[in-house]
Design a protein around this motif. Sequence first.
Motif, short mmCIF file in Angstrom:
data_model
loop_
_atom_site.label_atom_id
_atom_site.label_comp_id
_atom_site.label_asym_id
_atom_site.label_seq_id
_atom_site.Cartn_x
_atom_site.Cartn_y
_atom_site.Cartn_z
N ALA A 64 0.84 -1.20 0.00
CA ALA A 64 0.00 0.00 0.00
C ALA A 64 0.87 1.25 0.00
CB ALA A 64 -0.93 0.00 1.22
N ARG A 65 1.95 1.22 0.78
CA ARG A 65 2.88 2.35 0.84
C ARG A 65 3.50 2.60 -0.53
NH1 ARG A 65 8.48 2.97 2.53
NH2 ARG A 65 8.73 4.99 3.54
N ALA A 66 3.98 1.54 -1.18
CA ALA A 66 4.58 1.67 -2.51
C ALA A 66 3.55 2.19 -3.51
CB ALA A 66 5.16 0.34 -2.96
N TRP A 67 2.33 1.70 -3.43
CA TRP A 67 1.26 2.14 -4.33
C TRP A 67 1.02 3.65 -4.17
CZ3 TRP A 67 -4.15 3.33 -3.44
CH2 TRP A 67 -4.94 3.28 -4.59
N LEU A 68 1.01 4.12 -2.92
CA LEU A 68 0.81 5.55 -2.68
C LEU A 68 2.01 6.38 -3.15
CD1 LEU A 68 -1.03 5.23 0.69
CD2 LEU A 68 -1.85 6.56 -1.27
N PHE A 69 3.21 5.87 -3.00
CA PHE A 69 4.38 6.57 -3.53
C PHE A 69 4.26 6.71 -5.05
CE2 PHE A 69 6.38 6.25 0.53
CZ PHE A 69 7.44 7.12 0.52
N GLY A 70 3.76 5.67 -5.70
CA GLY A 70 3.57 5.73 -7.15
C GLY A 70 2.56 6.79 -7.54
N HIS B 49 17.77 8.44 -12.54
CA HIS B 49 18.77 7.98 -11.58
C HIS B 49 18.51 8.58 -10.20
CE1 HIS B 49 21.92 6.92 -14.91
NE2 HIS B 49 21.01 5.97 -14.74
N GLN B 50 18.10 9.84 -10.15
CA GLN B 50 17.77 10.45 -8.86
C GLN B 50 16.64 9.69 -8.18
OE1 GLN B 50 16.88 14.58 -9.62
NE2 GLN B 50 19.02 15.13 -9.86
N ASP B 51 15.60 9.37 -8.94
CA ASP B 51 14.47 8.63 -8.37
C ASP B 51 14.90 7.27 -7.85
OD1 ASP B 51 12.50 10.55 -8.67
OD2 ASP B 51 11.73 9.74 -10.55
N ALA B 52 15.69 6.56 -8.62
CA ALA B 52 16.13 5.22 -8.20
C ALA B 52 16.89 5.28 -6.88
CB ALA B 52 16.99 4.59 -9.28
N LEU B 53 17.81 6.21 -6.76
CA LEU B 53 18.57 6.34 -5.52
C LEU B 53 17.70 6.82 -4.36
CD1 LEU B 53 21.80 7.92 -7.01
CD2 LEU B 53 21.65 5.69 -5.86
N ALA B 54 16.88 7.83 -4.59
CA ALA B 54 16.08 8.41 -3.52
C ALA B 54 15.07 7.41 -2.96
CB ALA B 54 15.37 9.67 -4.01
N LEU B 55 14.45 6.63 -3.82
CA LEU B 55 13.44 5.68 -3.34
C LEU B 55 14.05 4.65 -2.39
CD1 LEU B 55 11.39 5.16 -6.62
CD2 LEU B 55 10.59 6.24 -4.51
N LEU C 54 12.45 2.23 0.53
CA LEU C 54 11.67 1.22 -0.16
C LEU C 54 12.56 0.05 -0.60
CD1 LEU C 54 9.39 3.44 -2.44
CD2 LEU C 54 8.85 2.47 -0.22
N THR C 55 11.99 -1.13 -0.60
CA THR C 55 12.71 -2.28 -1.14
C THR C 55 12.76 -2.14 -2.66
OG1 THR C 55 10.72 -3.61 -1.47
CG2 THR C 55 11.81 -3.76 0.71
N GLY C 56 13.57 -2.97 -3.30
CA GLY C 56 13.65 -2.94 -4.76
C GLY C 56 12.30 -3.19 -5.40
N ALA C 57 11.55 -4.17 -4.88
CA ALA C 57 10.22 -4.49 -5.44
C ALA C 57 9.26 -3.32 -5.26
CB ALA C 57 9.67 -5.75 -4.79
N GLN C 58 9.31 -2.68 -4.10
CA GLN C 58 8.43 -1.53 -3.85
C GLN C 58 8.79 -0.36 -4.74
OE1 GLN C 58 9.26 -1.15 0.31
NE2 GLN C 58 7.54 -2.44 0.92
N THR D 161 7.52 -0.89 -8.14
CA THR D 161 6.09 -0.60 -8.21
C THR D 161 5.86 0.89 -8.37
OG1 THR D 161 5.54 -2.53 -6.87
CG2 THR D 161 3.90 -0.77 -6.95
N VAL D 162 6.57 1.70 -7.59
CA VAL D 162 6.42 3.16 -7.66
C VAL D 162 6.73 3.65 -9.08
CG1 VAL D 162 7.38 5.36 -6.87
CG2 VAL D 162 6.92 3.53 -5.22
N LEU D 163 7.79 3.12 -9.66
CA LEU D 163 8.23 3.57 -10.98
C LEU D 163 7.49 2.89 -12.13
CD1 LEU D 163 12.07 3.71 -10.28
CD2 LEU D 163 10.44 5.62 -10.32
N GLY D 164 6.72 1.87 -11.82
CA GLY D 164 5.98 1.17 -12.86
C GLY D 164 6.86 0.31 -13.75
N ILE D 165 7.92 -0.26 -13.15
CA ILE D 165 8.83 -1.12 -13.89
C ILE D 165 8.98 -2.44 -13.13
CG2 ILE D 165 10.06 0.77 -15.00
CD1 ILE D 165 12.25 0.54 -12.91
N THR D 166 9.65 -3.40 -13.73
CA THR D 166 9.86 -4.68 -13.06
C THR D 166 10.97 -4.54 -12.01
OG1 THR D 166 11.59 -5.44 -14.58
CG2 THR D 166 9.27 -5.91 -15.19
N PRO D 167 10.97 -5.42 -11.01
CA PRO D 167 12.06 -5.38 -10.02
C PRO D 167 13.44 -5.53 -10.66
CG PRO D 167 10.25 -6.66 -9.16
CD PRO D 167 9.91 -6.36 -10.60
#
Length: 175
Positions: A57-63, A114-120, A126-130, A133-139
């Motif tokens: 749910a947290r990851a979904w809201l971040f997205g 790259h900023q988003d990947a590092l910041a998340l 967030l875990t890699g899977a989360q 989810t936020v970025l709408g890509i695969t783990p």
Amino acid sequence: MDDQQRHFAAVFDATYADLVRFAARRVPRHQAEDVAADAFTVAWRRHTDLPTEPDQARAWLFGITRRLLLARHSHGQHLPTVALVTDPPVPGHEDTVVAATDLAAAFNRLTPAHQDALALTVWDGLTGAQAATVLGITPLAYRLRLSRARTALRAQLLPAATTRPRISPPQGSRP
């Protein structure tokens, strides 16, 4: 209050402050609170899609929040750069201040992806899977993006480390 409302309230309580901090790195604080409120408005409208597992749910809201921020940016609103040094310098810690300033400058030279990947991962925890989810890509795609972001950040930091003048100790002191 029914189960869905209790779940939504629990997710709100657990996530609101994190969403405000996430947005505050991209827009002024007063706008960050509006963005977080808008994210929860969207989530309320789509409450049947709200994952039951808290981390999902947290990851979904971040997205949702990220998409709202991207929409603001596409409408011409400037997203500020990151400033990592906010406290006044402490005497004797000049190297730390210089390093933090170099890190902030290097981070700001990275691509938004790259900023988003590092910041998340680093700031939002967030875990890699989360984060995926936020970025709408695969783990797997996220792990690759994170690896490239780390490499890009290192590359941005190397020139600063090799060209920055070393701060010398005061005359008469020993290292």
